[in-house]
Design a protein around this motif. Structure first.
Motif, mmCIF file in Angstrom:
data_model
loop_
_atom_site.group_PDB
_atom_site.id
_atom_site.type_symbol
_atom_site.label_atom_id
_atom_site.label_comp_id
_atom_site.label_asym_id
_atom_site.label_seq_id
_atom_site.Cartn_x
_atom_site.Cartn_y
_atom_site.Cartn_z
ATOM 1 N N GLY A 186 35.767 29.971 30.120
ATOM 2 C CA GLY A 186 37.089 30.109 30.726
ATOM 3 C C GLY A 186 37.356 28.996 31.712
ATOM 4 N N LEU A 187 38.563 28.931 32.184
ATOM 5 C CA LEU A 187 38.961 27.883 33.113
ATOM 6 C C LEU A 187 39.046 28.422 34.530
ATOM 7 C CD1 LEU A 187 41.819 26.224 31.024
ATOM 8 C CD2 LEU A 187 39.402 25.548 31.145
ATOM 9 N N GLU A 194 42.990 30.332 45.143
ATOM 10 C CA GLU A 194 42.718 31.278 44.062
ATOM 11 C C GLU A 194 41.246 31.261 43.678
ATOM 12 O OE1 GLU A 194 44.613 33.654 42.524
ATOM 13 O OE2 GLU A 194 45.918 33.205 44.221
ATOM 14 N N ALA A 195 40.649 30.068 43.670
ATOM 15 C CA ALA A 195 39.230 29.969 43.343
ATOM 16 C C ALA A 195 38.392 30.722 44.368
ATOM 17 C CB ALA A 195 38.807 28.505 43.280
ATOM 18 N N LEU A 196 38.733 30.575 45.648
ATOM 19 C CA LEU A 196 38.018 31.296 46.700
ATOM 20 C C LEU A 196 38.180 32.810 46.539
ATOM 21 C CD1 LEU A 196 38.939 29.064 49.769
ATOM 22 C CD2 LEU A 196 36.648 29.370 48.814
ATOM 23 N N LEU A 197 39.372 33.237 46.155
ATOM 24 C CA LEU A 197 39.630 34.665 45.986
ATOM 25 C C LEU A 197 38.804 35.234 44.837
ATOM 26 C CD1 LEU A 197 41.381 36.881 47.238
ATOM 27 C CD2 LEU A 197 43.104 36.393 45.495
ATOM 28 N N ALA A 219 30.267 28.437 50.321
ATOM 29 C CA ALA A 219 29.127 27.821 49.640
ATOM 30 C C ALA A 219 29.211 28.029 48.136
ATOM 31 C CB ALA A 219 27.825 28.405 50.181
ATOM 32 N N ALA A 220 29.600 29.226 47.715
ATOM 33 C CA ALA A 220 29.722 29.498 46.284
ATOM 34 C C ALA A 220 30.834 28.673 45.649
ATOM 35 C CB ALA A 220 29.981 30.991 46.058
ATOM 36 N N ALA A 221 31.831 28.290 46.470
ATOM 37 C CA ALA A 221 32.936 27.469 45.966
ATOM 38 C C ALA A 221 32.651 25.983 46.106
ATOM 39 C CB ALA A 221 34.217 27.817 46.713
#
Length: 373
Positions: A186-187, A194-197, A219-221
């Motif tokens: 997926g993208l 949005e990526a952080l959410l 960190a995960a982002a």
């Protein structure tokens, strides 16, 4: 809640009183918000006396889950009926299992999960078709009173739940071989916010809100934790945004079902189909909706709780229109049983990989609501 008042004589069952007080506190307030001193005060003893029984809050949580699970394992006779009655008297287990077990060491979690799987196998004994799926669905239905309260007497609730279990055990499942993708393909959204959410939803679901910091999310982002503040003012705002996003998605599904339905029964059928599809494809959002709303501060939680109550009320209204034989209280118990089934089945990894999991989940939930009759 005060389980025991102070007296000059030490009761023989003080440990049992402590366990009951801890279970109640953890259930109402959440593990992270409860202190050993508060539990000691509930039992009417000093903290030092409490530590003679439990070395830590973690050991207390483990004992609470162990004791409640052992009582369920010891049930005999009509297991389904007895489990339903047990949950009505001990509502704590389901919430603590779903919301707090992640605070225990991994080895303890594995042991408890093995025991819960053993309980699921017992309730599924005698089921030949899709026994694993149906046994977990049965446990979920029986566990549903842990998430709501009703004015119905216990006997009436047990009757509703056992009827729902009979439907779950016998309804014919559809022939669907489609498999839900695991999300590895997926993208990612172009928007950093949005990526952080998305990442926050996953971390809150996997670890629990109290165990995740903005630094962990950043960190995960792949960004510095301080950079998260460019998109969210605080961690509660991240959680509130995620919860409202999930809640609004469910409301949009409800509006769509109502807009295209020819009858209340048709609307309910469409609504279950939407909920099953959304829950299986978005297990992290469902997980935080079920387990993490407790952590929202008052300035964020009021509107969400009202919206959730109104959403349930829409389901109850449709059930009442579809099944005029039910009272409003009976319809509410039935709706919560269907919710609990879908909310649980979407998060059991071993089931998610099975063919037809979305359609099977919807089919079982419709059976609980009486749509398959």
């Amino acid at each position: 809640m005060t389980v025991e008042t102070r007296s000059g004589r030490r009761p023989r069952d003080r440990r049992a009183h402590i366990i009951a007080a801890a279970a109640h506190r953890f259930y109402l307030d959440g593990y992270h918000r409860v202190s050993m001193a508060e539990i000691a005060a509930d039992v009417g003893i000093g903290p030092s006396a409490l530590y003679r029984h439990f070395s830590s809050k973690e050991s207390m949580l483990l004992t609470v889950l162990d004791v409640l699970l052992a009582e369920m394992e010891a049930l005999d006779g009509d297991l389904i009926t007895e489990l339903a009655g047990f949950v009505l008297k001990h509502r704590e287990f389901g919430v603590l299992w779903q919301r707090e077990v992640g605070h225990l060491p991994v080895e303890n979690q594995r042991t408890l999960r093995h025991r819960v799987r053993g309980l699921a196998k017992r309730v599924g004994a005698g089921i030949d078709d899709a026994a694993d799926l149906r046994s977990w669905a049965t446990l979920s239905v029986l566990d549903s009173p842990t998430y709501h309260h009703t004015d119905l007497d216990d006997r009436s609730v047990v009757d509703i739940l056992t009827t729902a279990v009979d439907a779950v055990s016998t309804v014919a499942l559809p022939d669907d071989q489609s498999v839900v993708d695991d999300g590895s393909v997926g993208l990612q959204p172009a928007s950093r916010r949005e990526a952080l959410l998305m990442i926050a939803c996953r971390l809150f679901a996997e670890r629990g809100y109290p165990s995740v910091g903005l630094i962990d999310i950043g960190a995960a982002a792949g960004i510095a934790g301080a950079s998260v503040y460019n998109h969210f003012a605080s961690k509660p705002e991240v959680l509130a945004t995620a919860l409202h996003r999930g809640n609004e998605a469910l409301w949009l599904g409800l509006h769509e079902a109502l807009a295209h339905a020819a009858s209340a029964t048709d609307a309910l059928d469409r609504l279950v189909t939407h909920y099953a599809n959304f829950s299986v494809r978005n297990p992290h959002i469902i997980a935080i909706l079920v387990t993490q709303t407790l952590h929202l501060p008052p300035e964020y939680s009021g509107g969400l709780h009202r919206a959730q109550r109104d959403y349930v009320a829409e389901w109850v209204a449709l059930v009442l229109s579809s099944r005029p034989d039910l009272t409003e209280a009976e319809a509410a118990v039935t709706v919560h049983a269907a919710f609990c089934l879908m909310n649980s089945l979407c998060r059991i990894h071993a089931l998610r990989s099975l063919p037809g999991h979305i359609t099977n989940t919807a089919c079982l939930a419709k059976a609980v609501l009486g749509l398959s009759r």
